[in-house]
Design an enzyme around this catalytic site. Structure first.
Site, PDB file in Angstrom:
ATOM      1  N   ARG A   1       3.556  -0.090  -6.555  1.00 16.74           N
ATOM      2  CA  ARG A   1       3.806  -1.517  -6.340  1.00 16.74           C
ATOM      3  C   ARG A   1       4.580  -2.147  -7.498  1.00 16.74           C
ATOM      4  O   ARG A   1       4.382  -3.302  -7.847  1.00 16.74           O
ATOM      5  CB  ARG A   1       2.509  -2.284  -6.118  1.00 16.74           C
ATOM      6  CG  ARG A   1       1.686  -1.815  -4.951  1.00 16.74           C
ATOM      7  CD  ARG A   1       2.439  -1.935  -3.623  1.00 16.74           C
ATOM      8  NE  ARG A   1       1.621  -1.348  -2.569  1.00 16.74           N
ATOM      9  CZ  ARG A   1       1.665  -0.063  -2.209  1.00 16.74           C
ATOM     10  NH1 ARG A   1       2.526   0.753  -2.794  1.00 16.74           N
ATOM     11  NH2 ARG A   1       0.896   0.399  -1.256  1.00 16.74           N
TER      12      ARG A   1
ATOM     13  N   SER B   1      -2.071  -8.221   0.553  1.00 18.13           N
ATOM     14  CA  SER B   1      -3.059  -7.814  -0.440  1.00 18.13           C
ATOM     15  C   SER B   1      -2.830  -8.607  -1.726  1.00 18.13           C
ATOM     16  O   SER B   1      -1.758  -8.506  -2.329  1.00 18.13           O
ATOM     17  CB  SER B   1      -2.948  -6.316  -0.724  1.00 18.13           C
ATOM     18  OG  SER B   1      -3.208  -5.581   0.455  1.00 18.13           O
TER      19      SER B   1
ATOM     20  N   GLU C   1      -0.990  -9.031  -7.114  1.00 16.37           N
ATOM     21  CA  GLU C   1       0.251  -8.420  -6.638  1.00 16.37           C
ATOM     22  C   GLU C   1       1.361  -9.432  -6.430  1.00 16.37           C
ATOM     23  O   GLU C   1       2.522  -9.142  -6.718  1.00 16.37           O
ATOM     24  CB  GLU C   1      -0.024  -7.645  -5.341  1.00 16.37           C
ATOM     25  CG  GLU C   1       1.163  -6.856  -4.852  1.00 16.37           C
ATOM     26  CD  GLU C   1       0.826  -5.918  -3.709  1.00 16.37           C
ATOM     27  OE1 GLU C   1       1.721  -5.643  -2.886  1.00 16.37           O
ATOM     28  OE2 GLU C   1      -0.315  -5.454  -3.631  1.00 16.37           O
TER      29      GLU C   1
END
EC number: 1.3.1.98
Length: 371
Positions: A174, A257, A363
């Site tokens: 990520r 998320s 995130e």
């Protein structure tokens, strides 16, 4: 801001200008205040011209794509927001090229309809194609790094356009060198896919089970896409879902998320597992996956639930809540403010740390705010 004629700039570059535009409607969370200027660019030429001019004039600038991985402060953004609305998608054999502003799921749908495999597991992820190499977007055992061929960038320091290969981006879990920096703007992405109509080997147990297959199996891409979309919808992880009565499903008003799955150093793992056993019980089956360098990746959602934060926390009446379907998503129930969402994120982050000694990392990109 008064030294630059934003309306004139937008018109000259073939873009559209709006002053004092609301940003909440341009994000999947529906949060954030207003910006001073909003410039929408529908083609790459206008995008490059606008960004070059703003940078040359020293105007504070925020680049906005699909708005799916973004949390904007209630105070908004004092400067120019450049909305990337380029939407081209081109398929040439197994090579796929997408403009940065193309909706990512449109790209996936186009490849699946062409019988190409490789990104079907990334179906239903909201946002734009340009964000995918920045985040190294991934789901269900697949990630963009698996198929990325090259990325076209605008170097905002020099104004030059150039293509780079994946090794220059240092793609990780990520993340990439493009994340949390604004001196390089993604203009387009190219991916090399499989041409036999079958998916990449299934790596994710939940998906393989849902399809009645085994990990490692390669199945028809359209079937994999359908199954992934069903799994994501069941977790509220597809943008703009509606309920049976056609009212909005606020579980889908999220940034996906909110926390990345934590990667634990090998030397720290025993201590974390000990803390989990002390709280949950020694026979707890802790989801963990191998990560680079002998490290272990744990499930953030699992840790959140075992820290006492259940689905829908903190309950009815709260404007910002954990999704009722998936604890890893923080949601706006329709009238939340960014400050309320961040307060919930802070509470969850600190609760997991207190319970297990694991620090969760957000995130989404935070603009004008922090946890």
């Amino acid at each position: 801001m008064h030294t630059l004629d934003l309306p004139g700039l937008a018109a000259d570059a073939g873009a559209e200008h709006a002053a004092g535009a609301a940003l909440a409607g341009l994000t999947t969370l529906r949060l954030g205040g207003r910006c001073t200027h909003l410039v929408t660019c529908a083609d790459t030429g206008s995008l490059v011209a606008v960004v070059r001019a703003l940078d040359a004039a020293g105007v504070r600038t925020l680049i906005l794509g699909g708005g799916s991985n973004l949390v904007i402060a209630d105070e908004g953004f004092d400067g120019a927001v450049v909305r990337v609305a380029t939407a081209g998608i081109d398929v040439d054999g197994t090579l796929v090229r997408a403009d940065a502003g193309a909706l990512w799921d449109d790209v996936v749908a186009r490849t699946v309809s062409a019988g190409l495999g490789g990104i079907e597991c990334l179906s239903g992820i909201p946002g734009s194609a340009g964000a995918t190499p920045v985040q190294n977007v991934g789901a269900y055992g697949a990630e963009v790094a698996d198929v990325l061929e090259r990325v076209e960038l605008l170097d905002r320091r020099t104004g030059e356009r150039h293509w780079v290969t994946p090794d220059a981006l240092r793609l990780g879990y990520r993340t990439s060198v493009l994340k949390h920096r604004d001196d390089a703007l993604v203009l387009a992405v190219e991916m090399r896919l499989r041409g036999d109509g079958l998916s990449a080997p299934l790596r994710y147990g939940e998906l393989a089970t849902a399809m009645g297959g085994e990990p490692g199996a390669r199945l028809p891409v359209d079937e994999v896409r359908r199954t992934v979309l069903g799994l994501r919808a069941g977790k509220g992880m597809v943008a703009d879902l509606t309920l049976d009565d056609d009212t909005p499903d606020h579980d889908s008003w999220s940034a996906g998320s909110f926390f990345t799955n934590p990667v634990i150093e090998h030397a720290d793992l025993a201590g974390v597992l000990g803390a989990i056993a002390a709280r949950v019980g020694g026979d707890a089956r802790v989801p963990q996956y191998p990560a680079d360098g002998g490290r272990a990746k744990l499930s953030a959602g699992w840790l959140i639930e075992r820290s006492g934060f259940g689905k829908g926390y903190p309950g009815e009446g709260s404007p910002a809540r954990l999704s009722t379907k998936h604890t890893l998503a923080l949601t706006n129930r329709g009238a939340a403010r960014t400050a309320e969402l961040l307060a919930l994120a802070r509470e969850v982050r600190d609760g997991v740390h207190e319970a297990f000694g694991v620090r969760l990392v957000p995130e989404p990109v935070l603009v004008g705010c922090e946890i």
